[in-house]
Design a protein around this motif. Sequence first.
Motif, short mmCIF file in Angstrom:
data_model
loop_
_atom_site.label_atom_id
_atom_site.label_comp_id
_atom_site.label_asym_id
_atom_site.label_seq_id
_atom_site.Cartn_x
_atom_site.Cartn_y
_atom_site.Cartn_z
N VAL B 12 0.91 -1.18 0.06
CA VAL B 12 -0.08 -0.03 -0.06
C VAL B 12 0.93 1.26 0.01
O VAL B 12 2.00 1.31 0.54
CB VAL B 12 -0.77 -0.04 1.12
CG1 VAL B 12 -0.27 0.05 2.42
CG2 VAL B 12 -1.94 1.17 1.22
N ARG B 47 -6.87 8.32 9.79
CA ARG B 47 -7.75 7.04 9.42
C ARG B 47 -9.13 7.20 9.75
O ARG B 47 -10.12 6.81 9.25
CB ARG B 47 -7.35 5.88 10.23
CG ARG B 47 -7.33 4.63 9.18
CD ARG B 47 -6.29 3.43 10.10
NE ARG B 47 -7.23 2.58 10.63
CZ ARG B 47 -6.65 1.59 11.57
NH1 ARG B 47 -5.46 1.81 12.08
NH2 ARG B 47 -7.30 0.64 11.94
N LEU B 69 -5.64 3.43 3.85
CA LEU B 69 -5.83 2.24 4.49
C LEU B 69 -7.12 1.74 4.75
O LEU B 69 -7.31 0.56 5.06
CB LEU B 69 -5.00 2.32 5.98
CG LEU B 69 -3.35 2.35 6.19
CD1 LEU B 69 -3.10 2.19 7.47
CD2 LEU B 69 -2.57 1.49 5.15
N ASN B 70 -7.96 2.81 4.36
CA ASN B 70 -9.33 2.35 4.61
C ASN B 70 -9.87 1.73 3.01
O ASN B 70 -11.02 1.61 3.28
CB ASN B 70 -10.41 3.44 5.20
CG ASN B 70 -9.95 3.86 6.60
OD1 ASN B 70 -9.59 2.73 7.56
ND2 ASN B 70 -10.02 5.03 6.85
N ASP B 72 -10.88 -0.67 0.25
CA ASP B 72 -10.97 -2.07 0.27
C ASP B 72 -9.66 -2.83 -0.27
O ASP B 72 -9.42 -3.89 0.17
CB ASP B 72 -12.13 -2.47 -0.36
CG ASP B 72 -13.36 -2.68 0.74
OD1 ASP B 72 -12.85 -2.87 2.02
OD2 ASP B 72 -14.43 -2.81 0.40
N ARG B 73 -9.28 -2.51 -1.59
CA ARG B 73 -8.11 -2.95 -2.12
C ARG B 73 -6.93 -3.31 -1.49
O ARG B 73 -6.01 -4.00 -1.82
CB ARG B 73 -8.17 -2.47 -3.53
CG ARG B 73 -7.96 -0.97 -3.47
CD ARG B 73 -7.30 -0.73 -5.05
NE ARG B 73 -5.89 -0.99 -5.23
CZ ARG B 73 -5.28 -0.18 -5.97
NH1 ARG B 73 -5.92 0.86 -6.73
NH2 ARG B 73 -4.25 -0.66 -6.49
N TYR B 74 -6.82 -2.48 -0.38
CA TYR B 74 -5.42 -2.43 0.19
C TYR B 74 -5.76 -3.35 1.63
O TYR B 74 -4.76 -3.54 2.52
CB TYR B 74 -5.07 -1.23 0.92
CG TYR B 74 -4.66 -0.46 -0.46
CD1 TYR B 74 -3.48 -0.78 -1.40
CD2 TYR B 74 -5.10 0.95 -1.08
CE1 TYR B 74 -3.35 -0.19 -2.52
CE2 TYR B 74 -4.72 1.46 -1.87
CZ TYR B 74 -3.75 1.16 -2.95
OH TYR B 74 -3.32 1.87 -3.89
N LYS B 75 -6.89 -3.78 1.88
CA LYS B 75 -7.13 -4.52 3.32
C LYS B 75 -6.07 -5.76 3.27
O LYS B 75 -5.84 -6.32 2.38
CB LYS B 75 -8.57 -5.11 3.30
CG LYS B 75 -9.62 -3.95 3.65
CD LYS B 75 -10.04 -4.00 5.09
CE LYS B 75 -10.15 -2.39 5.34
NZ LYS B 75 -11.58 -1.89 4.75
N GLY B 76 -5.50 -5.98 4.28
CA GLY B 76 -4.64 -6.99 4.62
C GLY B 76 -3.24 -6.76 4.11
O GLY B 76 -2.14 -7.49 4.17
#
Lengths: 467, 215
Positions: B12, B47, B69-70, B72-76
Amino acid sequence: MAGKTLYDKVWDAHVVNQQEDGTVLLYIDRHLVHEVTSPQAFEGLQLAGRKPWRTSSMLAVADHNVPTTDRANGIEDPISRLQVETLDANCETFGVTEFKMNDLRQGIVHVIGPEQGATLPGMTVVCGDSHTSTHGAFGALAFGIGTSEVEHVMATQTLLQKKSRNMLISVDGAVGPGVTAKDIVLAIIGKIGTAGGNGCTIEFGGEAIHALSMEGRMSVCNMAIEAGARAGMIAVDDTTIDYLKGRPFAPKGETWDKAREAWLDLKSDDDAIFDEVVTLNAADIEPQVSWGTSPEMVASVNAHVPNPAADEYANKREGYERALEYMDLEAESPLTDIKLDRVFIGSCTNSRIEDLRAAAAVIKDRKVADSIKQALVVPGSGLVKQQAEKEGLDKLFIDAGFEWREPGCSMCLAMNADRLESGERCASTSNRNFEGRQGQGGRTHLVSPAMAAAAAIAGHFVDVRHF
Amino acid sequence: MKSFTQLNGLAVPLMRSNVDTDAIIPKQFLKSIKRSGFGVNLFDEWRYLDAGFPGQDSSTRQPNPDFVLNVDRYKGAQVLIAGENFGCGSSREHAVWALDDFGFRTVIAPGFADIFNNNSFKSGLLPIVLDKEIVEALAAECEASEGYKLDIDLKAQTVTTPSGQVHSFEVDSFRKDCLLNGFDDIELTLQQRYRIEEYEETRRKNAPWLFDTPA
Ligand code: SF4
């Protein structure tokens, strides 16, 4: 062979062992401890069944969380209270000397170390706090460490370190009247940037530095970290020695004489070679005001807010734009137009007796502007407070409309109840103007004590030299 | 200490310069006396839209949908691609603990502040320095392609992009060793106990004032 720098000398004297790759096991003489970065280290020690190597090297104090109002009822916030009580308990368990909250000697860790003579020339001094660089004013090698390193020092009296590069910042000539140590160091950071000293230990030299009192030297070294260096140092001279004489932790009698002799050698040799040298002309330095959200975003009080669109800021544009938005400032507006909501005189940069005297001299027989919601004076230690009261400074401040508080970090980082509300603007004698530093959404302008005092009276920034 | 060897992790980008430790973990969360639980408050002020304070129920918070960081595609994500002078400011190791607790295993940047760099190695978070142009290119690629993962190999000292480009990085050999093996460096140092004692003995003779303190 070239001579040694001051940093080389102190470093070499503390090498316990050097590995092939250059990693050094460095002996630590003085370990200062505060409540925020030590609990996990004490816990680690306990879990591993270890004991501190040498408790006589340690001195502990709670400063970040303590209230600056009446302390008779202890700490109201339960989480802050637990942290301070944890420090008390740990010091008790391990036999570490601690100045408790109601001890007259309590104060900000970087104020009380030197005040007690616990910081001595040629020492290695560490603390789980980045502004440990302050103690370099005494010709000590002093730097901040993280909590794992705090535990490492407790358990072994050493740290694993790689040597930094040597950088000399020379401030030549004399500063004009009304220009203080704080203005010098802000001007330095404005020039070299917040990453300018990365990987370096900075030695501050030149006539303007040596003309400073110990208080002034501490203000300069305090902000070495803001220039990206872990440590700042200043050579020992008579000013250093005179300051230390008779302090409780300083050597006495014959040992003093022996120590004094050794200390006078703590300066860079004439033929020492620095990896980097930066020179400033003291006469060019004017009272400084920071306008942005990083200490390098600073200018003379008589300057204007920079215009990020200007060509010269091409590679800083984004950061500048963001900073102006956060600070709610208009490009090209004069810094003297900036109106303040609060004024904070304190922090480990500027809460010593001399700082309070400088501020008091400006406010004498004047009143804080009606538009100022709050003007705070927070002395760096109980002893500074006592001295100021002896001199009647507290009365001057109170008569002018300032609040006179108990010692601690206070609004420097707003871990206690002293803080900015979102959107409020503060003239602060502290060292960091990061977003949210003094309270979420708060806006910080870094200045000297005299400039902060003048701003409190005027309600906006003014050049203290014509005030 | 936690070890680090290899990683194939979602990246990210957060390309601001001078991201300071106050931004990484605001001071109100430093009141904790524990080493864990800081992840929910990582980058708190960026955030979330509401104010954060310790002990809050995080499920009631209002996330800022614009903060990376919020998204979706960067979750995890496990790899943070960051700007210059990352981690400047205070010495708080809580900043590293918060990144680690959130799930990051490595930060790639053109440069790190000194203390942050040290703290990272101590807590098993690998700080990787690459040239500014390379970091910017990685960030741009990462933004352009969803599910962008980087391969990090500490032993080989390489970062490999999905298209197979390999970038080498420098790392201090001693630190590398400690990180690869997850050594406890206090234990390592205590193996040299005799050296420390010898040093103290000599030093006590030459500079006694460093040892006899009151109290
Ligand atoms: S006064 Fe501010 S900078 Fe100094 S130790 Fe306290 S919180 Fe840190």
